[in-house]
Design a protein around this motif. Structure first.
Motif, PDB file in Angstrom:
ATOM      1  N   ASN A  47       0.861  -1.175   0.000  1.00  0.00           N
ATOM      2  CA  ASN A  47       0.000   0.000   0.000  1.00  0.00           C
ATOM      3  C   ASN A  47       0.896   1.222   0.000  1.00  0.00           C
ATOM      4  O   ASN A  47       1.893   1.261   0.715  1.00  0.00           O
ATOM      5  CB  ASN A  47      -0.894   0.029   1.242  1.00  0.00           C
ATOM      6  CG  ASN A  47      -1.870  -1.115   1.261  1.00  0.00           C
ATOM      7  OD1 ASN A  47      -2.279  -1.604   0.227  1.00  0.00           O
ATOM      8  ND2 ASN A  47      -2.238  -1.556   2.444  1.00  0.00           N
ATOM      9  N   VAL A  48       0.545   2.191  -0.798  1.00  0.00           N
ATOM     10  CA  VAL A  48       1.333   3.410  -0.882  1.00  0.00           C
ATOM     11  C   VAL A  48       0.814   4.393   0.165  1.00  0.00           C
ATOM     12  O   VAL A  48      -0.360   4.766   0.116  1.00  0.00           O
ATOM     13  CB  VAL A  48       1.242   4.033  -2.292  1.00  0.00           C
ATOM     14  CG1 VAL A  48       2.016   5.324  -2.364  1.00  0.00           C
ATOM     15  CG2 VAL A  48       1.733   3.040  -3.341  1.00  0.00           C
ATOM     16  N   LYS A  79      -6.059   6.744  -1.793  1.00  0.00           N
ATOM     17  CA  LYS A  79      -5.368   5.495  -1.471  1.00  0.00           C
ATOM     18  C   LYS A  79      -4.914   4.819  -2.753  1.00  0.00           C
ATOM     19  O   LYS A  79      -5.641   4.818  -3.751  1.00  0.00           O
ATOM     20  CB  LYS A  79      -6.303   4.571  -0.688  1.00  0.00           C
ATOM     21  CG  LYS A  79      -5.665   3.328  -0.169  1.00  0.00           C
ATOM     22  CD  LYS A  79      -6.628   2.563   0.723  1.00  0.00           C
ATOM     23  CE  LYS A  79      -5.921   1.413   1.377  1.00  0.00           C
ATOM     24  NZ  LYS A  79      -6.788   0.692   2.295  1.00  0.00           N
ATOM     25  N   ILE A  80      -3.719   4.217  -2.701  1.00  0.00           N
ATOM     26  CA  ILE A  80      -3.204   3.434  -3.828  1.00  0.00           C
ATOM     27  C   ILE A  80      -2.683   2.106  -3.298  1.00  0.00           C
ATOM     28  O   ILE A  80      -1.932   2.062  -2.330  1.00  0.00           O
ATOM     29  CB  ILE A  80      -2.071   4.162  -4.571  1.00  0.00           C
ATOM     30  CG1 ILE A  80      -2.561   5.458  -5.199  1.00  0.00           C
ATOM     31  CG2 ILE A  80      -1.464   3.258  -5.652  1.00  0.00           C
ATOM     32  CD1 ILE A  80      -1.475   6.252  -5.903  1.00  0.00           C
ATOM     33  N   ASN A 131     -13.280   4.619  -7.693  1.00  0.00           N
ATOM     34  CA  ASN A 131     -12.261   3.586  -7.803  1.00  0.00           C
ATOM     35  C   ASN A 131     -11.822   3.430  -9.253  1.00  0.00           C
ATOM     36  O   ASN A 131     -12.659   3.369 -10.154  1.00  0.00           O
ATOM     37  CB  ASN A 131     -12.827   2.262  -7.280  1.00  0.00           C
ATOM     38  CG  ASN A 131     -11.766   1.302  -6.849  1.00  0.00           C
ATOM     39  OD1 ASN A 131     -10.589   1.558  -7.015  1.00  0.00           O
ATOM     40  ND2 ASN A 131     -12.181   0.190  -6.286  1.00  0.00           N
ATOM     41  N   MET A 132     -10.521   3.370  -9.456  1.00  0.00           N
ATOM     42  CA  MET A 132      -9.948   3.158 -10.777  1.00  0.00           C
ATOM     43  C   MET A 132      -8.922   2.036 -10.665  1.00  0.00           C
ATOM     44  O   MET A 132      -8.083   2.040  -9.766  1.00  0.00           O
ATOM     45  CB  MET A 132      -9.276   4.453 -11.259  1.00  0.00           C
ATOM     46  CG  MET A 132      -8.553   4.314 -12.573  1.00  0.00           C
ATOM     47  SD  MET A 132      -7.903   5.879 -13.213  1.00  0.00           S
ATOM     48  CE  MET A 132      -7.059   6.576 -11.821  1.00  0.00           C
ATOM     49  N   LEU A 142       2.568  -9.111 -14.495  1.00  0.00           N
ATOM     50  CA  LEU A 142       1.337  -8.336 -14.440  1.00  0.00           C
ATOM     51  C   LEU A 142       1.458  -7.361 -13.278  1.00  0.00           C
ATOM     52  O   LEU A 142       1.969  -7.714 -12.213  1.00  0.00           O
ATOM     53  CB  LEU A 142       0.134  -9.246 -14.183  1.00  0.00           C
ATOM     54  CG  LEU A 142      -0.159 -10.317 -15.222  1.00  0.00           C
ATOM     55  CD1 LEU A 142      -1.168 -11.320 -14.671  1.00  0.00           C
ATOM     56  CD2 LEU A 142      -0.706  -9.675 -16.479  1.00  0.00           C
ATOM     57  N   VAL A 143       0.996  -6.141 -13.488  1.00  0.00           N
ATOM     58  CA  VAL A 143       0.973  -5.150 -12.422  1.00  0.00           C
ATOM     59  C   VAL A 143      -0.436  -4.590 -12.336  1.00  0.00           C
ATOM     60  O   VAL A 143      -1.016  -4.202 -13.344  1.00  0.00           O
ATOM     61  CB  VAL A 143       1.981  -4.002 -12.695  1.00  0.00           C
ATOM     62  CG1 VAL A 143       1.918  -2.963 -11.584  1.00  0.00           C
ATOM     63  CG2 VAL A 143       3.392  -4.536 -12.857  1.00  0.00           C
ATOM     64  N   PHE A 144      -0.975  -4.585 -11.119  1.00  0.00           N
ATOM     65  CA  PHE A 144      -2.311  -4.077 -10.871  1.00  0.00           C
ATOM     66  C   PHE A 144      -2.203  -2.898  -9.916  1.00  0.00           C
ATOM     67  O   PHE A 144      -1.556  -2.997  -8.869  1.00  0.00           O
ATOM     68  CB  PHE A 144      -3.202  -5.157 -10.248  1.00  0.00           C
ATOM     69  CG  PHE A 144      -3.317  -6.376 -11.108  1.00  0.00           C
ATOM     70  CD1 PHE A 144      -4.268  -6.438 -12.110  1.00  0.00           C
ATOM     71  CD2 PHE A 144      -2.471  -7.458 -10.925  1.00  0.00           C
ATOM     72  CE1 PHE A 144      -4.375  -7.556 -12.912  1.00  0.00           C
ATOM     73  CE2 PHE A 144      -2.571  -8.585 -11.717  1.00  0.00           C
ATOM     74  CZ  PHE A 144      -3.527  -8.632 -12.718  1.00  0.00           C
ATOM     75  N   VAL A 145      -2.829  -1.784 -10.277  1.00  0.00           N
ATOM     76  CA  VAL A 145      -2.826  -0.594  -9.440  1.00  0.00           C
ATOM     77  C   VAL A 145      -4.273  -0.235  -9.146  1.00  0.00           C
ATOM     78  O   VAL A 145      -5.058   0.001 -10.058  1.00  0.00           O
ATOM     79  CB  VAL A 145      -2.109   0.591 -10.140  1.00  0.00           C
ATOM     80  CG1 VAL A 145      -2.077   1.802  -9.230  1.00  0.00           C
ATOM     81  CG2 VAL A 145      -0.705   0.200 -10.578  1.00  0.00           C
ATOM     82  N   ASP A 146      -4.616  -0.220  -7.868  1.00  0.00           N
ATOM     83  CA  ASP A 146      -5.962   0.102  -7.410  1.00  0.00           C
ATOM     84  C   ASP A 146      -5.908   1.507  -6.810  1.00  0.00           C
ATOM     85  O   ASP A 146      -5.261   1.721  -5.785  1.00  0.00           O
ATOM     86  CB  ASP A 146      -6.402  -0.923  -6.363  1.00  0.00           C
ATOM     87  CG  ASP A 146      -7.826  -0.727  -5.896  1.00  0.00           C
ATOM     88  OD1 ASP A 146      -8.497   0.221  -6.350  1.00  0.00           O
ATOM     89  OD2 ASP A 146      -8.280  -1.529  -5.058  1.00  0.00           O
ATOM     90  N   VAL A 147      -6.557   2.464  -7.475  1.00  0.00           N
ATOM     91  CA  VAL A 147      -6.525   3.864  -7.052  1.00  0.00           C
ATOM     92  C   VAL A 147      -7.912   4.251  -6.544  1.00  0.00           C
ATOM     93  O   VAL A 147      -8.894   4.140  -7.270  1.00  0.00           O
ATOM     94  CB  VAL A 147      -6.120   4.793  -8.226  1.00  0.00           C
ATOM     95  CG1 VAL A 147      -6.066   6.240  -7.766  1.00  0.00           C
ATOM     96  CG2 VAL A 147      -4.799   4.357  -8.837  1.00  0.00           C
ATOM     97  N   LYS A 148      -7.961   4.690  -5.302  1.00  0.00           N
ATOM     98  CA  LYS A 148      -9.217   5.165  -4.723  1.00  0.00           C
ATOM     99  C   LYS A 148      -9.125   6.676  -4.571  1.00  0.00           C
ATOM    100  O   LYS A 148      -8.062   7.220  -4.311  1.00  0.00           O
ATOM    101  CB  LYS A 148      -9.467   4.512  -3.371  1.00  0.00           C
ATOM    102  CG  LYS A 148      -9.667   3.015  -3.477  1.00  0.00           C
ATOM    103  CD  LYS A 148     -10.189   2.433  -2.211  1.00  0.00           C
ATOM    104  CE  LYS A 148     -10.282   0.930  -2.228  1.00  0.00           C
ATOM    105  NZ  LYS A 148     -10.909   0.297  -3.301  1.00  0.00           N
ATOM    106  N   GLY A 149     -10.250   7.336  -4.777  1.00  0.00           N
ATOM    107  CA  GLY A 149     -10.288   8.786  -4.669  1.00  0.00           C
ATOM    108  C   GLY A 149     -11.660   9.292  -5.054  1.00  0.00           C
ATOM    109  O   GLY A 149     -12.640   8.553  -5.048  1.00  0.00           O
TER     110      GLY A 149
END
Length: 166
Positions: A47-48, A79-80, A131-132, A142-149
């Motif tokens: 988590n970033v 959140k990322i 959510n994106m 594979l890289v998954f990025v979950d961006v909340k905002g």
């Protein structure tokens, strides 16, 4: 009183830095399903901590010559979460896409760059996008990025256009 302040600041710093710890357990819902056979895939997730990351992200975007509009989008991120998968299969990726479709994520863009596919999906509630999910699919990883905002459709379009122009 000074001792209390030092203890409080130390505890605050430790709790902030805890989110920086890298884990081998997936932090994105689909990949946390214990019943799914991931067939030897290796996960790395973290988590970033946005409190620490936002200034660095803004500085990097400015150094890269990005528009101030794009830099201002960083303010809207709350959140990322990032997950990398080694030895992931096409079948697993297809199951993930079905999971997202069933969870009401809309496919907004697919960008191809140097053999990698970047896919952007959003979950929209009226005009608000909370959510994106960004998926980067290369041959080996594979890289998954979950961006909340709190984003608008225009915000996401600006971001997609800025990256697809490059």
């Amino acid at each position: 009183m000074k001792t209390f302040k030092n203890i409080f600041l130390t505890l605050l710093m430790i709790s902030t830095l805890q989110s920086c710890i890298v884990s081998e357990k997936p932090n994105i819902d689909f990949f946390s399903d214990a019943g799914y056979d991931f067939k030897g895939a290796k996960f790395t997730s973290f988590n970033v901590p946005m409190l620490l990351a936002k200034p660095y992200i803004k500085k990097a975007l400015r150094e890269d010559g990005e528009s101030e509009e794009l830099v201002n989008l960083v303010k809207k991120i709350s959140k990322i979460k990032i997950l990398t998968v080694e030895n992931g299969s096409k079948e697993m990726l297809n199951d993930y896409v079905r999971y997202l479709n069933n969870s009401h994520y809309e496919d907004w863009a697919t960008i191809k760059h140097d053999g990698d596919n970047v896919n952007v999906r959003v979950k929209q509630n009226g005009d608000a996008i909370k959510n994106m999910l960004i998926t980067v699919n290369s041959d080996k990883e594979l890289v998954f990025v979950d961006v909340k905002g709190s984003f608008t459709a225009g915000d996401i379009s600006k971001m997609i256009n800025s990256f697809s122009d490059k």
